[in-house]
Write a protein that holds these residues in place. Structure first.
Motif, PDB file in Angstrom:
ATOM      1  N   VAL A  34      -5.387  -2.356   1.129  1.00 46.48           N
ATOM      2  CA  VAL A  34      -5.065  -2.866  -0.393  1.00 46.48           C
ATOM      3  C   VAL A  34      -4.746  -1.615  -1.395  1.00 46.48           C
ATOM      4  O   VAL A  34      -3.695  -1.732  -1.341  1.00 46.48           O
ATOM      5  N   ASP A  35      -5.380  -0.953  -1.225  1.00 47.89           N
ATOM      6  CA  ASP A  35      -5.911  -0.019  -2.567  1.00 47.89           C
ATOM      7  C   ASP A  35      -4.815   1.644  -2.583  1.00 47.89           C
ATOM      8  O   ASP A  35      -4.338   1.582  -3.300  1.00 47.89           O
ATOM      9  N   ALA A  36      -4.991   1.165  -1.675  1.00 45.59           N
ATOM     10  CA  ALA A  36      -4.043   3.199  -0.719  1.00 45.59           C
ATOM     11  C   ALA A  36      -2.507   2.615  -1.161  1.00 45.59           C
ATOM     12  O   ALA A  36      -2.199   3.338  -1.577  1.00 45.59           O
ATOM     13  N   VAL A  37      -2.192   1.383  -0.643  1.00 45.05           N
ATOM     14  CA  VAL A  37      -0.703   0.970  -0.196  1.00 45.05           C
ATOM     15  C   VAL A  37      -0.386   0.934  -2.234  1.00 45.05           C
ATOM     16  O   VAL A  37       0.865   1.420  -2.436  1.00 45.05           O
ATOM     17  N   CYS A  38      -1.569   0.686  -3.212  1.00 47.05           N
ATOM     18  CA  CYS A  38      -1.221   0.060  -4.746  1.00 47.05           C
ATOM     19  C   CYS A  38      -0.767   1.569  -5.018  1.00 47.05           C
ATOM     20  O   CYS A  38      -0.357   1.634  -6.105  1.00 47.05           O
TER      21      CYS A  38
END
Length: 114
Positions: free
Chosen positions: A13-17
């Motif tokens: 999630v954090d990488a995509v955000c």
């Protein structure tokens, strides 16, 4: 016809955000428990993008558009008449509206009523 909520399920999630934030100059908020822990941001047209992790061990990553409709029950009946299989029937999310998910053409699709 408008996408109200673009749901992205990812194992990171954090990488995509971060990638979306850098590429598009947007900012995702903190996880929203009502949306399965999705980090969301409002886009310029008023639609919402949300990125969350899988909610079940067997949930695969997916990008699922949730189309805004005035009558979710009628819209779901219409897609069912064309062969859609309902995965999640119309479900209320307090303060956000009602959503449903269906499968059609090997894809997942969503409907959203405010």
């Amino acid at each position: 016809m408008k996408v109200h909520y673009l749901e992205i399920v990812s194992h990171d999630v954090d990488a995509v955000c971060r990638a979306y934030e850098e590429a598009h100059g947007i900012r995702f908020g903190d996880p929203d428990d009502l949306l399965g822990g999705a980090r969301t941001c409002e886009l310029p047209d008023g639609s919402i993008a949300g990125v969350r992790g899988p909610l079940r061990v067997d949930e695969d990553p997916v990008v699922r558009p949730n189309w805004l409709v005035e009558d979710i029950d009628g819209a779901l009946a219409a897609v069912e008449s064309k062969g859609a299989q309902v995965a999640v029937p119309p479900t209320d999310i307090p303060g956000k509206g009602k959503f449903a998910i269906y499968f059609l053409g090997s894809n997942q699709h969503g409907l959203w009523q405010r």
